[in-house]
Design a protein around this motif. Structure first.
Motif, short mmCIF file in Angstrom:
data_model
loop_
_atom_site.label_atom_id
_atom_site.label_comp_id
_atom_site.label_asym_id
_atom_site.label_seq_id
_atom_site.Cartn_x
_atom_site.Cartn_y
_atom_site.Cartn_z
N ASP A 83 2.12 13.45 1.10
CA ASP A 83 1.76 13.86 0.03
C ASP A 83 2.21 12.31 -1.12
O ASP A 83 1.54 12.15 -2.20
CB ASP A 83 2.17 14.74 -0.49
CG ASP A 83 2.15 15.76 -1.81
OD1 ASP A 83 1.03 15.58 -2.31
OD2 ASP A 83 3.17 15.77 -2.57
N LYS A 84 3.80 12.65 -1.57
CA LYS A 84 4.09 11.56 -3.00
C LYS A 84 3.25 10.41 -1.84
O LYS A 84 3.62 8.57 -2.92
CB LYS A 84 5.89 11.56 -2.96
CG LYS A 84 5.53 12.68 -3.29
CD LYS A 84 5.33 13.61 -4.43
CE LYS A 84 5.45 14.81 -5.22
NZ LYS A 84 5.78 16.22 -4.20
N GLY A 85 3.55 9.94 -0.78
CA GLY A 85 3.64 9.00 -0.35
C GLY A 85 1.41 8.57 0.02
O GLY A 85 1.24 6.73 0.73
N GLY A 86 0.87 8.87 -0.82
CA GLY A 86 -0.60 8.96 -0.93
C GLY A 86 -1.38 9.62 -1.15
O GLY A 86 -2.47 9.72 -0.77
N MET A 87 -0.93 11.40 -0.42
CA MET A 87 -1.87 12.66 -0.33
C MET A 87 -2.84 11.85 1.08
O MET A 87 -4.34 12.27 0.86
CB MET A 87 -2.79 12.49 -1.86
CG MET A 87 -2.29 13.10 -3.41
SD MET A 87 -3.20 13.36 -4.40
CE MET A 87 -4.47 14.32 -3.67
N LEU A 88 -2.06 11.78 2.12
CA LEU A 88 -3.07 11.30 3.31
C LEU A 88 -3.25 11.80 3.85
O LEU A 88 -4.33 11.59 4.93
CB LEU A 88 -1.92 10.71 3.65
CG LEU A 88 -1.19 9.44 2.79
CD1 LEU A 88 -0.07 9.06 4.27
CD2 LEU A 88 -2.29 8.06 2.76
#
Length: 393
Positions: free
Chosen positions: A208-213
């Protein structure tokens, strides 16, 4: 499932952890009778699926609304020795409040002890001082250890890298929860410090914080082939043995499925990752220019050093992601959180730039002459309705 030694705790922790901030009924504390059956059934099914997969580390926090309370209905149905349970409690100026909050957590979880207690959100020097001072929160945590209510003590943080390193170097903590993933590698010095002190490393919110992957841009999907962006990011993180576990933040049983594809690829990381990393770097250079990609972050002031408390490093970072990888939705979400999340995501947006003279704070940046215009452009592209943290919604 694969497991790694979680630093000095000697726990064998699964490389994926079941984070507990997305499957609960409410972000606010509510009595159990208000939790709908469908919500509880979903949480129960998610935890059962987690345990079936060998993901026996269940992580939550006192600040996650009904998460602890709902977990307290399902966790006692499993053999206790098979579980690794972590909860987190925010540091308090009054350490008695910290103890009271932890005791509530333990009652909610319906357990006699937790394996891991995290001091939740050491994001500022003041909160570190609340924790470490004589009679502070860490002293309370030590008492809880002596009483058998806590096995190991760590901390979670959204703070700046130098503060994380300082906290680790006190050598008072058994593990750390921090942010680090492909799009945000700034905390690598903290991971190195953790390794030096034999501190377990738990990665917060890589998907999520890593890019809404879970909903990546088509461009990011193309660049990460033959892997999905989510599997690429998992593999990137876990290819570093200094990283021990990634939080999955599952909201439903099926949320584990894509991550599981990573496990069979761990021994192929050296083959799979280089070409993807090269494409991602090339795409950034093609869009932003090689000199900018290599030097944009140099000499930037912190938000505390900037007129208007503008968080220049974060704004330029989000601009990079939006332009290089078409990550506009993610960039807009994070940008509009500025000014709304206190020390969890500090600083302000680039509003009213004409009111401020940034020349002094930018004097050591190689891009000082163009940064004000870039900030203005970024605000025009990303600015919009303010967004609250999930815990405030």
């Amino acid at each position: 499932m694969q497991y790694r030694r979680f630093g000095r705790t000697e726990l064998q922790i699964p490389v994926f952890s079941c984070g507990g901030m997305r499957y609960q009924h409410s972000w606010k504390d509510e009595p159990g009778w208000k939790v709908p059956k469908a919500s509880q059934d979903n949480l129960d099914a998610t935890i059962r699926r987690s345990i079936e997969l060998g993901i026996n580390h269940i992580e939550t926090a006192r600040g996650y609304g009904t998460s602890e309370l709902q977990l307290g209905r399902i966790l006692p149905t499993f053999p206790r020795h098979q579980l690794i349970i972590q909860t987190k409690v925010a540091p308090k100026e009054n350490a008695k409040e910290f103890r009271k909050t932890f005791e509530q957590s333990l009652r909610n979880l319906n357990l006699d002890y937790v394996d891991l207690l995290g001091i939740h959100g050491i994001n500022t020097p003041e909160l570190l001082e609340f924790t470490l001072r004589p009679g502070g929160c860490l002293d309370i945590a030590r008492q809880l250890q002596e009483q058998g209510k806590v096995k190991f003590v760590g901390f979670s943080t959204h703070g700046p890298t130098d503060l994380i390193v300082e906290t680790i170097q006190t050598d008072q903590f058994d593990y750390v929860n921090l942010h680090w993933y492909y799009i945000n590698q700034f905390n690598w010095p903290a991971i190195e410090a953790a390794t030096h002190h034999d501190v377990g490393v738990f990665i917060i919110s890589p998907s999520d914080k890593g890019g809404m992957l879970y909903k990546p841009s088509p461009k990011l999907v193309e660049l990460c082939q033959p892997l999905s962006p989510m599997v690429f990011n998992d593999l990137f993180c876990l290819s570093h043995p200094l990283v021990h576990t990634l939080s999955l933040g599952a909201a439903r049983p099926s949320d584990f499925d894509e991550h599981l594809k990573t496990l069979e690829l761990l021994d192929q990381a050296e083959t799979l990752l280089p070409s993807i990393l090269e494409r991602l770097q090339a795409a950034a250079i093609a869009t932003l220019g090689e000199d900018w990609v290599n030097t944009w972050h140099q000499g930037l002031p912190t938000h505390e050093q900037t007129p208007g408390n503008i968080n220049i490093p974060i704004i330029l970072w989000l601009r990079n992601l939006a332009l290089a990888y078409d990550m506009q939705e993610y960039a807009k979400m994070r940008y509009n959180l500025l000014g709304q999340a206190s020390h969890w995501f500090p600083g302000q947006k680039a509003t009213h730039l004409s009111d401020f003279d940034l020349s002094e704070c930018l004097q050591t940046s190689p891009h000082a002459d163009k940064i004000p215009a870039l900030l203005s452009q970024t605000h025009s592209q990303l600015g919009g309705q303010s967004i609250q943290r999930l815990s405030q919604s």
